[in-house]
Design a protein around this motif. Structure first.
Motif, PDB file in Angstrom:
ATOM      1  N   ASN A 118      -4.491   2.476  11.464  1.00  0.00           N
ATOM      2  CA  ASN A 118      -4.024   1.703  10.350  1.00  0.00           C
ATOM      3  C   ASN A 118      -3.094   0.505  10.862  1.00  0.00           C
ATOM      4  O   ASN A 118      -2.253   0.913  11.745  1.00  0.00           O
ATOM      5  CB  ASN A 118      -2.648   2.835   9.544  1.00  0.00           C
ATOM      6  CG  ASN A 118      -2.284   2.372   8.445  1.00  0.00           C
ATOM      7  OD1 ASN A 118      -1.930   1.129   8.413  1.00  0.00           O
ATOM      8  ND2 ASN A 118      -2.042   3.312   7.598  1.00  0.00           N
ATOM      9  N   ALA A 119      -3.253  -0.415  10.374  1.00  0.00           N
ATOM     10  CA  ALA A 119      -2.754  -1.886  10.818  1.00  0.00           C
ATOM     11  C   ALA A 119      -1.224  -1.884  10.693  1.00  0.00           C
ATOM     12  O   ALA A 119      -0.855  -2.597  11.600  1.00  0.00           O
ATOM     13  CB  ALA A 119      -3.517  -3.217  10.095  1.00  0.00           C
ATOM     14  N   ALA A 136     -14.808   4.499   7.575  1.00  0.00           N
ATOM     15  CA  ALA A 136     -14.632   3.954   6.235  1.00  0.00           C
ATOM     16  C   ALA A 136     -13.269   3.404   5.948  1.00  0.00           C
ATOM     17  O   ALA A 136     -12.281   3.863   6.708  1.00  0.00           O
ATOM     18  CB  ALA A 136     -14.941   5.026   5.287  1.00  0.00           C
ATOM     19  N   CYS A 137     -13.236   2.591   5.202  1.00  0.00           N
ATOM     20  CA  CYS A 137     -11.927   1.991   4.538  1.00  0.00           C
ATOM     21  C   CYS A 137     -11.535   2.536   3.194  1.00  0.00           C
ATOM     22  O   CYS A 137     -12.421   2.492   2.452  1.00  0.00           O
ATOM     23  CB  CYS A 137     -12.063   0.244   4.617  1.00  0.00           C
ATOM     24  SG  CYS A 137     -10.382  -0.367   4.371  1.00  0.00           S
ATOM     25  N   VAL A 138     -10.186   2.741   3.033  1.00  0.00           N
ATOM     26  CA  VAL A 138      -9.825   3.324   1.864  1.00  0.00           C
ATOM     27  C   VAL A 138      -9.598   2.051   0.912  1.00  0.00           C
ATOM     28  O   VAL A 138      -8.736   1.033   1.200  1.00  0.00           O
ATOM     29  CB  VAL A 138      -8.373   4.137   2.079  1.00  0.00           C
ATOM     30  CG1 VAL A 138      -7.899   4.654   0.663  1.00  0.00           C
ATOM     31  CG2 VAL A 138      -8.861   5.301   3.034  1.00  0.00           C
ATOM     32  N   ALA A 139      -9.973   2.048  -0.368  1.00  0.00           N
ATOM     33  CA  ALA A 139      -9.983   1.048  -1.222  1.00  0.00           C
ATOM     34  C   ALA A 139      -8.892   1.217  -2.311  1.00  0.00           C
ATOM     35  O   ALA A 139      -8.104   0.651  -2.881  1.00  0.00           O
ATOM     36  CB  ALA A 139     -11.244   0.646  -1.653  1.00  0.00           C
ATOM     37  N   LEU A 146     -13.837  -1.328  15.399  1.00  0.00           N
ATOM     38  CA  LEU A 146     -14.022  -0.551  16.704  1.00  0.00           C
ATOM     39  C   LEU A 146     -13.412  -1.167  17.953  1.00  0.00           C
ATOM     40  O   LEU A 146     -12.988  -0.474  18.623  1.00  0.00           O
ATOM     41  CB  LEU A 146     -15.773  -0.577  17.004  1.00  0.00           C
ATOM     42  CG  LEU A 146     -16.602   0.419  15.828  1.00  0.00           C
ATOM     43  CD1 LEU A 146     -18.025   0.191  16.150  1.00  0.00           C
ATOM     44  CD2 LEU A 146     -16.227   1.753  16.272  1.00  0.00           C
ATOM     45  N   LYS A 147     -13.316  -2.337  17.907  1.00  0.00           N
ATOM     46  CA  LYS A 147     -12.501  -3.083  19.114  1.00  0.00           C
ATOM     47  C   LYS A 147     -10.894  -2.771  18.954  1.00  0.00           C
ATOM     48  O   LYS A 147     -10.438  -2.331  20.012  1.00  0.00           O
ATOM     49  CB  LYS A 147     -12.514  -4.425  18.815  1.00  0.00           C
ATOM     50  CG  LYS A 147     -12.276  -5.311  19.982  1.00  0.00           C
ATOM     51  CD  LYS A 147     -12.758  -6.813  20.203  1.00  0.00           C
ATOM     52  CE  LYS A 147     -11.965  -7.641  18.811  1.00  0.00           C
ATOM     53  NZ  LYS A 147     -12.250  -8.811  19.142  1.00  0.00           N
ATOM     54  N   LYS A 148     -10.538  -2.667  17.582  1.00  0.00           N
ATOM     55  CA  LYS A 148      -9.088  -2.179  17.660  1.00  0.00           C
ATOM     56  C   LYS A 148      -8.938  -0.708  17.971  1.00  0.00           C
ATOM     57  O   LYS A 148      -8.045  -0.507  18.764  1.00  0.00           O
ATOM     58  CB  LYS A 148      -8.617  -2.402  16.039  1.00  0.00           C
ATOM     59  CG  LYS A 148      -8.636  -3.874  15.644  1.00  0.00           C
ATOM     60  CD  LYS A 148      -7.138  -4.290  16.206  1.00  0.00           C
ATOM     61  CE  LYS A 148      -6.926  -5.773  15.523  1.00  0.00           C
ATOM     62  NZ  LYS A 148      -5.890  -6.700  16.242  1.00  0.00           N
ATOM     63  N   VAL A 198      -3.403   5.712   3.214  1.00  0.00           N
ATOM     64  CA  VAL A 198      -2.844   4.893   2.437  1.00  0.00           C
ATOM     65  C   VAL A 198      -3.868   3.718   2.075  1.00  0.00           C
ATOM     66  O   VAL A 198      -5.100   3.936   2.764  1.00  0.00           O
ATOM     67  CB  VAL A 198      -1.691   3.895   3.150  1.00  0.00           C
ATOM     68  CG1 VAL A 198      -0.390   4.793   3.020  1.00  0.00           C
ATOM     69  CG2 VAL A 198      -1.977   3.580   4.359  1.00  0.00           C
ATOM     70  N   LYS A 199      -3.867   2.736   1.185  1.00  0.00           N
ATOM     71  CA  LYS A 199      -4.734   1.769   1.165  1.00  0.00           C
ATOM     72  C   LYS A 199      -5.126   0.976   2.286  1.00  0.00           C
ATOM     73  O   LYS A 199      -4.095   0.608   3.029  1.00  0.00           O
ATOM     74  CB  LYS A 199      -4.180   0.788   0.028  1.00  0.00           C
ATOM     75  CG  LYS A 199      -5.307  -0.177  -0.291  1.00  0.00           C
ATOM     76  CD  LYS A 199      -4.995  -0.981  -1.212  1.00  0.00           C
ATOM     77  CE  LYS A 199      -6.068  -2.128  -1.623  1.00  0.00           C
ATOM     78  NZ  LYS A 199      -6.352  -2.671  -2.775  1.00  0.00           N
TER      79      LYS A 199
END
Length: 183
Positions: A63-64, A148-151, A174-176, A76-77
């Motif tokens: 999560n960014a 997957a990314c939550v949209a 993947l790098k993050k 979360v989104k």
């Protein structure tokens, strides 16, 4: 005012543990939001293939905005999650007639062929030329989990929908994730 604190709170949705739990919340004008307190599945799209399948949510991996949301497995989104690859593998094998992400050693075993009509066989043979997926995505099919990314916004809509990461976006995340693990 006391009501303001409710707006500022992080709406948390847990990804694992038990059946799905959704609470309706009354909002302005008597409308309703559906606050997902716990979710175990979601609807995910594989954009390059134009396929959408319901898949089980395994884990929150990145999560960014906040690492605390990863530790508590809060959906979360735009958070990056791992989902079960089985529904997408089954679709890929039925659509192209080619196994996705299987190691070369397991292909030695003869499988029982399902009887197909000539029309279906021609259709599948025609699709095989287009059956290339990226190496990073193929590696994920080997593990049985896809990133997957939550949209959607699970705390607002009560659902966890998103899309499978592929290409440059997959490389970036993947790098993050690797950098986070190496700390």
């Amino acid at each position: 005012p006391a009501g303001r604190r409710g707006w500022e709170a992080v709406v948390s949705t847990q990804s694992t543990g038990g059946p799905k739990r959704i609470r309706p919340v009354r909002t302005m004008g008597g409308n309703r939001k559906f606050r997902a307190l716990r979710l175990d599945t979601g609807n995910f799209a594989w954009a390059s293939e134009g396929a959408t399948r319901k898949a089980r949510i395994m884990d929150v991996v990145y999560n960014a905005s906040n690492n605390e949301l990863v530790r508590t497995k809060t959906l979360v989104k735009n958070c990056i999650i791992q989902i079960d690859a089985t529904p997408f593998r089954q679709w890929y094998e039925a659509h192209y007639g080619v196994t996705a992400g299987r190691k070369k050693k397991t292909e030695d075993k003869p499988e029982e062929e399902v009887k197909k009509s000539n029309h279906v066989q021609r259709k599948v043979e025609g699709r095989k030329a287009d059956s290339k997926i990226g190496q990073l995505l193929d590696d994920q099919f080997n593990t049985g989990r896809l990133y997957a990314c939550v949209a959607s916004r699970p705390g607002q809509s009560g659902r966890c929908d998103g899309y499978i990461l592929e290409g440059k976006e997959l490389e970036f995340y993947l790098k993050k994730i690797r950098m986070k693990k190496s700390k």
